[in-house]
Design a protein around this motif. Structure first.
Motif, short mmCIF file in Angstrom:
data_model
loop_
_atom_site.label_atom_id
_atom_site.label_comp_id
_atom_site.label_asym_id
_atom_site.label_seq_id
_atom_site.Cartn_x
_atom_site.Cartn_y
_atom_site.Cartn_z
N VAL A 183 19.89 65.31 30.43
CA VAL A 183 18.66 65.44 29.86
C VAL A 183 18.71 65.36 28.22
O VAL A 183 18.11 64.88 27.45
CB VAL A 183 17.57 66.24 30.52
CG1 VAL A 183 16.18 66.21 29.73
CG2 VAL A 183 17.19 65.71 31.84
N LEU A 198 19.75 62.48 26.86
CA LEU A 198 18.84 61.50 27.00
C LEU A 198 17.87 61.66 25.62
O LEU A 198 17.51 60.56 24.90
CB LEU A 198 18.11 61.41 28.05
CG LEU A 198 17.17 60.41 28.29
CD1 LEU A 198 17.74 58.98 28.25
CD2 LEU A 198 16.53 60.63 29.78
N SER A 254 15.55 57.47 32.44
CA SER A 254 16.34 58.73 33.18
C SER A 254 16.48 58.16 34.62
O SER A 254 15.93 57.38 35.21
CB SER A 254 15.30 59.96 33.30
OG SER A 254 15.64 60.93 34.01
N LEU A 269 12.65 65.30 36.45
CA LEU A 269 12.72 65.07 35.00
C LEU A 269 11.83 66.02 34.36
O LEU A 269 12.18 66.83 33.62
CB LEU A 269 12.52 63.67 34.75
CG LEU A 269 12.67 63.46 33.22
CD1 LEU A 269 13.85 63.70 32.52
CD2 LEU A 269 12.11 62.06 32.72
#
Length: 268
Positions: free
Chosen positions: A16, A19, A36, A43
């Motif tokens: 994450v 990302l 994702s 998430l």
């Protein structure tokens, strides 16, 4: 890199972070969810944990996530302790002053190139590379310089992770062709980027090796076809190689200092 089964929560949280960082600007939850691999609830939970740990920052007014100050502090510590940049800095300054062209310092990040420092040319030219950016290994000078000196057993795995996307008409697009190019690089001691990543951009690059021959990074001088050519850049290879050897030795000494041998003392 996406977490695999068994990697656990830490690996997912790092996914994450990658990302969020990949967007390069504050990003909303909906945009993260679109990119994702994790379900909405997972998430959201990971984001909340990262915000609570100050690894991410959440702007409630704009409903966006950005990298957190704790992560910035850790990144700065990693830069000082792990990157070649602090050791190489004065040598990059020296090389830049002597050649007047763009100078890059890079390290291998898994199968990609991480630019860790850069000096602009006296007459700057726009190009992809910036300190902190990740680029392809197979079509950049610094990438090929490092690939050429990796242990033979490691190379097939690294090459299998390249995308072989043809950025230009001169991009090498297969592992077989790359193997031939890397053999040539090893034989002459330096690599070229012959407009393989960006049209008009050429460079000469050399590996930075430890005293034991391990690949630590790479150093390059980059210019354009509008003001020079590969032959002229090749003439700079001895200078770049000399500076790379100095960086490699200083890095080796810093990372693996010799332990002083204390003489045996006689008992009183």
């Amino acid at each position: 890199m996406t977490a695999t089964a068994g990697d656990g929560t830490v690996a997912k949280a790092l996914d994450v972070l990658d990302l969020v960082a990949g967007f390069g600007h504050p990003v909303r939850f909906s945009d993260l969810l679109d990119h994702s691999p994790y379900p909405k609830a997972t998430l959201y939970r990971l984001l909340q944990t990262l915000v609570a740990q100050r690894m991410l920052s959440f702007d409630a007014d704009r409903s966006t996530y950005t990298m957190g100050l704790r992560l910035v502090r850790l990144a700065h510590a990693a830069w000082e302790q792990s990157a070649l940049a602090p050791i190489a800095r004065p040598h990059l300054d020296d090389l830049s002053a002597k050649v007047g062209e763009t100078v890059h310092l890079a390290q291998m990040d898994h199968a990609q190139v991480l630019y860790v420092d850069k000096r602009n040319a006296r007459d700057p030219i726009p190009m992809y590379s910036q300190a902190g950016k990740v680029g392809p290994a197979y079509c950049t000078g610094v990438g090929k310089a490092m690939l050429a000196y990796l242990p033979e057993a490691d190379l097939p795995g690294i090459l299998s992770q390249q995308s072989w996307h043809p950025f230009t008409a001169k991009t090498i697009t297969s592992a077989a062709a790359m193997a031939q190019d890397l053999a040539t690089t090893r034989a002459r001691g330096f690599a070229f980027d012959n407009e393989e990543h960006e049209p008009g951009i050429i460079c000469v690059a050399v590996p930075i090796l430890s005293s034991g021959g391990a690949v630590l990074g790479a150093l390059s001088v980059t210019s354009t076809t509008a003001r020079t050519n590969l032959s002229a850049l090749a003439d700079l290879a001895p200078l770049i190689s000399s500076i790379a050897r100095t960086i490699g030795q200083e890095t080796t000494d810093w990372r693996f200092p010799e332990q002083a041998v204390q003489p045996n003392r006689k008992r009183a």
